[in-house]
Write an enzyme that holds these catalytic residues in place. Structure first.
Site: not given
Ligand code: NAD
Ligand code: GLY
Length: 351
Positions: A216, A135, A113, A177, A253, A226, A238, A231, A235, A242
């Site tokens: 942010k 998130k 938990r 972003e 993404h 949200e 998005h 918040r 999006n 998405h």
């Molecule tokens: P990712 O985590 O897939 O990373 C992209 C690629 O870069 C991967 O192949 C990874 O292995 C590689 N990588 C990571 N660090 C590296 C480094 N230092 N050097 C070389 N390669 C490296 O993708 P992302 O673009 O970082 O994140 C996308 C994800 O984030 C999606 O799933 C999206 O839904 C999520 N997201 C979440 C929020 C949130 O608020 N929680 C906000 C925006 C996006």
């Molecule tokens: N990336 C959208 C949020 O954090 O709310």
């Protein structure tokens, strides 16, 4: 080193952004029981450094990529935490991009938990956005981020050293972003426009990262889960982003967010939310990061995925977050057929 505080109701969070942040993380976790969750690419590049900085921590790596942001990966992380004998006061450190941060964050929220969580983002996208704000999620039954929780990390350590190994494409994802934040914040938008020639300069991106995190943090402090709606502005782009991501899955993404923002300016214009001049301004900002909008011959199929979006309250309609003016946004609910008409604009792309 920038220090940004998030005074969120569930748990306060502190973000450290700048050179030396990884050392701060090492100090923070020294002598603590911790598991570092990462992906195969980050592990290949950084395992020696991580072992040096966190000598006592167990490292668990799962295969890289969005297609591994699944229930089975989540349970493999939880299994590793059990096998390691972690308890509630132990730490999960998510070392990676947004996929690692979202998935490891959810594991931390679920395990007993809730165990302690720190984020050590290694992509530009994760540093400017996903590691901050709490998130966490996995994709489920074809819906992005369908199973998740709001769970604040107690610390986020954004160290620019990781950006040096990022491929250009992943820098562009982070710009997705950043540009989104530039549409929401007139100040950040202006800074991007004035420095358009520096969007690949890691030093400049680091200053933008701190700006985006501060922006942010201000939004999340006011609407952590949200509920009030504020918040939702995060999006922007998005809904379509998405849907295209689920439809095509070839890009990442942040790139889909850029394409989504571009398309959604036509919706904003067409639905009378903003003027043509303002829509053109936003499109120009998007094109600083994504020079060419690719063609999506099957774009209209994206409607099926857009209809599954979490923001939709009812059947048969699509919720889209649109920019009205600098710093102002509106949520518009479109009947499915009207949204599909706009999606068709993507069939030819744009040079
Ligand atoms: P990712 O985590 O897939 O990373 C992209 C690629 O870069 C991967 O192949 C990874 O292995 C590689 N990588 C990571 N660090 C590296 C480094 N230092 N050097 C070389 N390669 C490296 O993708 P992302 O673009 O970082 O994140 C996308 C994800 O984030 C999606 O799933 C999206 O839904 C999520 N997201 C979440 C929020 C949130 O608020 N929680 C906000 C925006 C996006
Ligand atoms: N990336 C959208 C949020 O954090 O709310």
């Amino acid at each position: 080193m920038e220090k940004i505080e998030l005074h969120t109701k569930s748990r306060p969070s502190t973000v450290f952004c700048g050179g030396g942040a990884l050392d701060l993380a090492a100090e923070y976790l020294a002598g603590k029981d911790a598991i570092l969750v990462t992906d195969s690419n980050v592990c290949r590049l950084y395992a020696p450094l991580l072992k040096e900085k966190f000598p006592a921590a167990h490292i668990f790596a799962f295969p890289a990529g969005e297609r591994h942001k699944t229930r089975s990966t989540l349970f493999s992380v939880l299994d590793a935490m059990f096998e390691r004998g972690l308890h509630r006061t132990s730490f999960v450190a998510a070392v990676g991009g947004g996929v690692v941060g979202d998935l490891a964050g959810l594991a931390a929220a679920l395990y007993m938990r809730g165990t302690r969580l720190v984020q050590i983002p290694t992509t530009l996208l994760a540093q400017v956005d996903s590691s901050v704000g709490g998130k966490t999620a996995i994709d489920y039954r074809g819906v992005k981020n369908a199973v998740g929780a709001f769970y604040q990390p107690e610390r986020v350590f954004c160290d620019p050293l990781f950006l040096q190994t990022l491929p250009a494409r992943e820098i562009r994802c982070g710009l997705g972003e950043i540009v989104k934040t530039g549409v929401l914040s007139a100040l950040i938008g202006e800074k991007i426009r004035r420095n358009a020639d520096k969007l690949h300069d890691l030093g400049f991106l680091q200053t933008l990262a701190a700006d985006c995190i501060r922006f942010k943090a201000g939004v999340v402090e006011q609407d952590e889960t949200e509920k009030s709606g504020l918040r939702k502005c995060l999006n922007l782009g998005h809904t379509t982003g998405h849907a295209l991501e689920l439809l095509c899955g070839r890009r990442s993404h942040g790139e889909y967010v850029l394409i989504g923002m571009w398309l959604e300016t036509f919706i904003a214009e067409g639905e009378g939310v903003c003027s043509h001049e303002y829509a053109e301004e936003v499109r120009a900002l998007v094109r600083l990061a994504e020079k060419r909008i690719p063609a999506f011959p099957n774009a209209q199929k994206g409607l099926e995925f857009a209809l599954l979006d979490k923001k939709n309250a009812g059947q048969g309609s699509v919720s889209v977050i649109l920019s009205k003016a600098p710093g102002e946004y509106a949520e518009v609910i479109l009947p499915a057929d009207r949204y599909a008409k706009y999606l068709a604009l993507l069939q030819g792309g744009a040079q």
